[in-house]
Design an enzyme around this catalytic site. Sequence first.
Site, PDB file in Angstrom:
ATOM      1  N   ASN A   9       1.177  -1.160  -0.004  1.00 31.16           N
ATOM      2  CA  ASN A   9       0.119  -0.326  -0.034  1.00 31.16           C
ATOM      3  C   ASN A   9       1.000   1.368  -0.429  1.00 31.16           C
ATOM      4  O   ASN A   9       1.315   1.362   1.179  1.00 31.16           O
ATOM      5  CB  ASN A   9      -0.797  -0.246   0.791  1.00 31.16           C
ATOM      6  CG  ASN A   9      -1.395   0.870   1.416  1.00 31.16           C
ATOM      7  OD1 ASN A   9      -1.632   1.985   0.762  1.00 31.16           O
ATOM      8  ND2 ASN A   9      -2.038   1.446   2.779  1.00 31.16           N
ATOM      9  N   LYS A  16       3.230   1.009   3.213  1.00 35.42           N
ATOM     10  CA  LYS A  16       2.853  -0.036   4.231  1.00 35.42           C
ATOM     11  C   LYS A  16       2.932  -1.122   3.663  1.00 35.42           C
ATOM     12  O   LYS A  16       1.774  -1.680   2.190  1.00 35.42           O
ATOM     13  CB  LYS A  16       1.154   0.015   4.683  1.00 35.42           C
ATOM     14  CG  LYS A  16       1.765   1.499   5.643  1.00 35.42           C
ATOM     15  CD  LYS A  16       0.249   2.401   5.591  1.00 35.42           C
ATOM     16  CE  LYS A  16       0.229   3.431   6.572  1.00 35.42           C
ATOM     17  NZ  LYS A  16      -0.344   4.351   6.673  1.00 35.42           N
ATOM     18  N   ARG A  92      -2.086  -1.903  -3.848  1.00 32.01           N
ATOM     19  CA  ARG A  92      -3.020  -0.449  -4.054  1.00 32.01           C
ATOM     20  C   ARG A  92      -3.505   0.880  -4.777  1.00 32.01           C
ATOM     21  O   ARG A  92      -2.116   0.595  -5.272  1.00 32.01           O
ATOM     22  CB  ARG A  92      -2.845   0.355  -2.104  1.00 32.01           C
ATOM     23  CG  ARG A  92      -3.671   1.552  -2.473  1.00 32.01           C
ATOM     24  CD  ARG A  92      -4.047   2.545  -1.022  1.00 32.01           C
ATOM     25  NE  ARG A  92      -4.300   3.503  -1.242  1.00 32.01           N
ATOM     26  CZ  ARG A  92      -4.210   5.045  -0.516  1.00 32.01           C
ATOM     27  NH1 ARG A  92      -2.386   4.681  -0.405  1.00 32.01           N
ATOM     28  NH2 ARG A  92      -4.318   5.871  -0.715  1.00 32.01           N
ATOM     29  N   HIS A 180      -9.080   7.058  -1.874  1.00 28.52           N
ATOM     30  CA  HIS A 180      -9.363   6.352  -0.036  1.00 28.52           C
ATOM     31  C   HIS A 180     -10.400   4.879   0.159  1.00 28.52           C
ATOM     32  O   HIS A 180     -10.800   4.981   1.473  1.00 28.52           O
ATOM     33  CB  HIS A 180      -9.525   7.480   1.291  1.00 28.52           C
ATOM     34  CG  HIS A 180      -8.165   8.197   1.907  1.00 28.52           C
ATOM     35  ND1 HIS A 180      -8.584   9.845   1.466  1.00 28.52           N
ATOM     36  CD2 HIS A 180      -6.740   8.234   1.676  1.00 28.52           C
ATOM     37  CE1 HIS A 180      -7.195  10.945   1.611  1.00 28.52           C
ATOM     38  NE2 HIS A 180      -6.433   8.735   1.769  1.00 28.52           N
ATOM     39  N   GLY A 209      -4.824  11.346   6.702  1.00 25.49           N
ATOM     40  CA  GLY A 209      -3.041  10.714   6.648  1.00 25.49           C
ATOM     41  C   GLY A 209      -2.421  12.540   6.490  1.00 25.49           C
ATOM     42  O   GLY A 209      -2.844  14.007   6.133  1.00 25.49           O
ATOM     43  N   ARG A 240      -0.849  19.463   0.364  1.00 22.33           N
ATOM     44  CA  ARG A 240      -2.004  19.432  -1.347  1.00 22.33           C
ATOM     45  C   ARG A 240      -2.976  20.751  -0.248  1.00 22.33           C
ATOM     46  O   ARG A 240      -3.382  20.298   0.727  1.00 22.33           O
ATOM     47  CB  ARG A 240      -2.759  18.305  -1.258  1.00 22.33           C
ATOM     48  CG  ARG A 240      -1.816  17.632  -1.889  1.00 22.33           C
ATOM     49  CD  ARG A 240      -2.903  15.732  -2.463  1.00 22.33           C
ATOM     50  NE  ARG A 240      -2.598  15.150  -1.631  1.00 22.33           N
ATOM     51  CZ  ARG A 240      -2.522  13.847  -1.716  1.00 22.33           C
ATOM     52  NH1 ARG A 240      -3.143  13.516  -2.353  1.00 22.33           N
ATOM     53  NH2 ARG A 240      -2.192  12.832  -0.970  1.00 22.33           N
ATOM     54  N   MET A 283       2.399  16.206  10.832  1.00 23.42           N
ATOM     55  CA  MET A 283       1.506  16.626  12.226  1.00 23.42           C
ATOM     56  C   MET A 283       2.196  16.541  13.670  1.00 23.42           C
ATOM     57  O   MET A 283       1.904  16.930  14.644  1.00 23.42           O
ATOM     58  CB  MET A 283      -0.226  15.572  11.981  1.00 23.42           C
ATOM     59  CG  MET A 283      -1.291  16.423  12.725  1.00 23.42           C
ATOM     60  SD  MET A 283      -1.066  18.322  13.317  1.00 23.42           S
ATOM     61  CE  MET A 283      -2.909  18.024  11.627  1.00 23.42           C
ATOM     62  N   ILE A 328      -3.898  10.823  11.354  1.00 23.86           N
ATOM     63  CA  ILE A 328      -4.329  11.631  11.688  1.00 23.86           C
ATOM     64  C   ILE A 328      -5.267  11.448  12.926  1.00 23.86           C
ATOM     65  O   ILE A 328      -5.479  11.842  14.440  1.00 23.86           O
ATOM     66  CB  ILE A 328      -3.739  13.028  11.337  1.00 23.86           C
ATOM     67  CG1 ILE A 328      -2.543  13.890  10.989  1.00 23.86           C
ATOM     68  CG2 ILE A 328      -4.491  14.114  12.155  1.00 23.86           C
ATOM     69  CD1 ILE A 328      -2.901  14.550   9.815  1.00 23.86           C
ATOM     70  N   HIS A 331      -4.350   9.039  15.866  1.00 21.75           N
ATOM     71  CA  HIS A 331      -3.661   9.712  16.875  1.00 21.75           C
ATOM     72  C   HIS A 331      -4.092  10.675  17.754  1.00 21.75           C
ATOM     73  O   HIS A 331      -2.556  11.032  17.823  1.00 21.75           O
ATOM     74  CB  HIS A 331      -1.857   9.019  16.231  1.00 21.75           C
ATOM     75  CG  HIS A 331      -2.461   7.894  15.829  1.00 21.75           C
ATOM     76  ND1 HIS A 331      -1.755   6.836  14.552  1.00 21.75           N
ATOM     77  CD2 HIS A 331      -2.051   6.625  16.803  1.00 21.75           C
ATOM     78  CE1 HIS A 331      -1.804   5.764  14.442  1.00 21.75           C
ATOM     79  NE2 HIS A 331      -1.820   5.524  15.341  1.00 21.75           N
ATOM     80  N   GLU A 378      -6.036  -0.630   5.039  1.00 22.63           N
ATOM     81  CA  GLU A 378      -6.430  -1.168   3.814  1.00 22.63           C
ATOM     82  C   GLU A 378      -5.928  -2.903   3.652  1.00 22.63           C
ATOM     83  O   GLU A 378      -5.909  -2.978   2.484  1.00 22.63           O
ATOM     84  CB  GLU A 378      -5.656  -0.381   3.503  1.00 22.63           C
ATOM     85  CG  GLU A 378      -6.203   1.730   3.252  1.00 22.63           C
ATOM     86  CD  GLU A 378      -5.567   3.112   3.144  1.00 22.63           C
ATOM     87  OE1 GLU A 378      -4.371   2.675   3.693  1.00 22.63           O
ATOM     88  OE2 GLU A 378      -6.027   3.456   1.725  1.00 22.63           O
TER      89      GLU A 378
HETATM   90  N1  LIG Z   1       0.638   9.572  16.879  1.00 27.59           N
HETATM   91  C1  LIG Z   1       0.789  10.430  16.431  1.00 27.59           C
HETATM   92  N2  LIG Z   1       0.103  11.623  16.714  1.00 27.59           N
HETATM   93  C2  LIG Z   1      -0.174  12.630  15.627  1.00 27.59           C
HETATM   94  N3  LIG Z   1      -0.473  12.435  14.658  1.00 27.59           N
HETATM   95  C3  LIG Z   1       0.387  11.254  13.941  1.00 27.59           C
HETATM   96  C4  LIG Z   1       0.658  10.372  14.897  1.00 27.59           C
HETATM   97  N4  LIG Z   1       0.921   9.083  13.661  1.00 27.59           N
HETATM   98  C5  LIG Z   1       1.008   9.356  12.649  1.00 27.59           C
HETATM   99  N5  LIG Z   1       0.418  10.949  12.485  1.00 27.59           N
HETATM  100  C6  LIG Z   1       0.207  11.591  11.641  1.00 27.59           C
HETATM  101  O1  LIG Z   1      -0.042  11.154  10.166  1.00 27.59           O
HETATM  102  C7  LIG Z   1       0.151  10.899   9.372  1.00 27.59           C
HETATM  103  C8  LIG Z   1       0.177  10.289   8.741  1.00 27.59           C
HETATM  104  O2  LIG Z   1      -1.032   9.423   7.723  1.00 27.59           O
HETATM  105  P1  LIG Z   1      -0.930   7.906   7.322  1.00 27.59           P
HETATM  106  O3  LIG Z   1      -2.603   7.311   7.198  1.00 27.59           O
HETATM  107  O4  LIG Z   1       0.414   7.196   7.889  1.00 27.59           O
HETATM  108  O5  LIG Z   1       0.110   8.746   6.139  1.00 27.59           O
HETATM  109  P2  LIG Z   1      -0.467   8.325   4.274  1.00 27.59           P
HETATM  110  O6  LIG Z   1      -1.116   9.332   4.006  1.00 27.59           O
HETATM  111  O7  LIG Z   1       0.730   8.908   3.734  1.00 27.59           O
HETATM  112  O8  LIG Z   1      -1.243   6.699   4.203  1.00 27.59           O
HETATM  113  C9  LIG Z   1       1.356  11.829   9.335  1.00 27.59           C
HETATM  114  O9  LIG Z   1       0.539  13.538   9.136  1.00 27.59           O
HETATM  115  C10 LIG Z   1       1.684  12.407  10.753  1.00 27.59           C
HETATM  116  O10 LIG Z   1       1.952  13.130  11.680  1.00 27.59           O
HETATM  117  C1  LIG Z   2      -5.731   9.761  -1.922  1.00 27.55           C
HETATM  118  C2  LIG Z   2      -4.696   9.800  -1.172  1.00 27.55           C
HETATM  119  O1  LIG Z   2      -4.164  10.549  -0.952  1.00 27.55           O
HETATM  120  O2  LIG Z   2      -3.889   9.363  -0.439  1.00 27.55           O
HETATM  121  P1  LIG Z   2      -3.156   9.183   0.714  1.00 27.55           P
HETATM  122  O3  LIG Z   2      -3.571   9.702   2.014  1.00 27.55           O
HETATM  123  O4  LIG Z   2      -2.587   7.563   1.092  1.00 27.55           O
HETATM  124  O5  LIG Z   2      -2.109   9.835   0.158  1.00 27.55           O
HETATM  125 MG   LIG Z   3      -2.410   6.248   3.705  1.00 23.19          MG
END
Ligand SMILES: Nc1ncnc2c1ncn2[C@@H]1O[C@H](COP(=O)(O)OP(=O)(O)O)[C@@H](O)[C@H]1O
Ligand SMILES: CC(=O)OP(=O)(O)O
Ligand SMILES: [Mg+2]
Length: 392
Positions: A9, A16, A92, A180, A209, A240, A283, A328, A331, A378
């Site tokens: 993913n 992931k 994915r 998503h 995220g 973005r 974040m 986000i 967590h 996912e």
């Molecule tokens: N413990 C935490 N507290 C605050 N934010 C977090 C925590 N763990 C992850 N994040 C935030 O989540 C975001 C990444 O989310 P994720 O779903 O893994 O991203 P992606 O879109 O790459 O799949 C980042 O902004 C990260 O800072």
């Molecule tokens: C669609 C998309 O923005 O995916 P991700 O949150 O994994 O970056």
């Molecule tokens: Mg993601």
Amino acid sequence: MSNAVLVLNAGSSSLKFGIFDTEDGQPRRAHGMIERIGEAPHFRGFDAEGRPVTERRWETGAAMTHEDLLGPLLDWADDHLDSDHLVAVGHRIVHGGQNFAVPVRLDEAVIAALAALTPLAPLHQPHNLAAVRAIARLRPNLPQIGCFDTGFHRTMTDVATRLPLPARYHEAGVRRYGFHGISYEYIAHALAAADPARAAGKVIAAHLGNGASACAMLAGRSVESSMGFTALDGLMMGTRPGTLDPGVVLYMVEQEQLDAKAISRCLYSESGLLGVSGEASDMRTLLVSDRPESRLAVDLFCHRAAREIAALTVALGGLETLVFTAGIGEHAAPVRRMICARLAHLGIVLDDASNERHAPVISASASTIEVRVIPTDEEAMIARHTVALLSG
Ligand SMILES: Nc1ncnc2c1ncn2[C@@H]1O[C@H](COP(=O)(O)OP(=O)(O)O)[C@@H](O)[C@H]1O
Ligand SMILES: CC(=O)OP(=O)(O)O
Ligand SMILES: [Mg+2]
């Protein structure tokens, strides 16, 4: 020896992965993630019991791409397959365009058709397909299955998918797709398992995220998404802007003479939390920062998220359940608190103690809308689809 599938993913800031058993409810054998891609990549691997077994950091690895990190990932997967027999890889794929919605076997013709959608998902599609191609080179006979972020949103109404542009754009596929979707499909199933009556009602899930969106669901089906033609629309994100007056793009062209490449870089990679804070897209970094610009970035993120969530209540004619998910959403208790405070007029009351400990239900009993935290998965959803497709 038993059969296993590997799931990959690739998100915009993360890779992931998981190894799943194809039988026995597909329990996770080993899984992991590489996070903070683009800043300082951080690899963590876990065994079947969730115990950490591998950790590696590339502190000076800001220039490392998803593709650079694929090698260490595939080596790790090889080591953890033990005596298992790998029968497929599930991926994915962020954009399925007009022609791909349900999971599909990724042969050369399909890969080429999906590569043509790269301009519509530049932060994802190239990484998704690079992994498919790398594995095809290493193991040409291993089946690879693609699952689409856009697929779950195929139930959106005509009105929800339409952009108010001249009709020829719609005919050419310029319409709202939503993203998503693999995560939202998982959330719909998880909510149905926890509380079937709620899952049958009016639900908004906020996937927060590095990419962020929200989805309005009625009876477990997507009726509207904050993301549209591309993953730029809707909520503010790591890099973005989310919803943006198109006049700003005209300003960039006419006043700044920026070309398409420069505008794309600004909108996909330099805006959002990173652009406003001037500090970070992550974040975690921003929440502990006392710089005023970083506080503003977090405040704006919450403001825009609340606006988009409130707008989606129109698609449902109300709201019964709000779900937070992804990095986000799962967590960051302060972010959930600030978003919910802005939605108090809808009847949301948080229970602060439950919110702080990321409890499954974080609303107070006085809240007219139940607020939940559901960790998304996912990879599990992709594994389920991959196994289902393999077994016909
Ligand atoms: N413990 C935490 N507290 C605050 N934010 C977090 C925590 N763990 C992850 N994040 C935030 O989540 C975001 C990444 O989310 P994720 O779903 O893994 O991203 P992606 O879109 O790459 O799949 C980042 O902004 C990260 O800072
Ligand atoms: C669609 C998309 O923005 O995916 P991700 O949150 O994994 O970056
Ligand atoms: Mg993601």
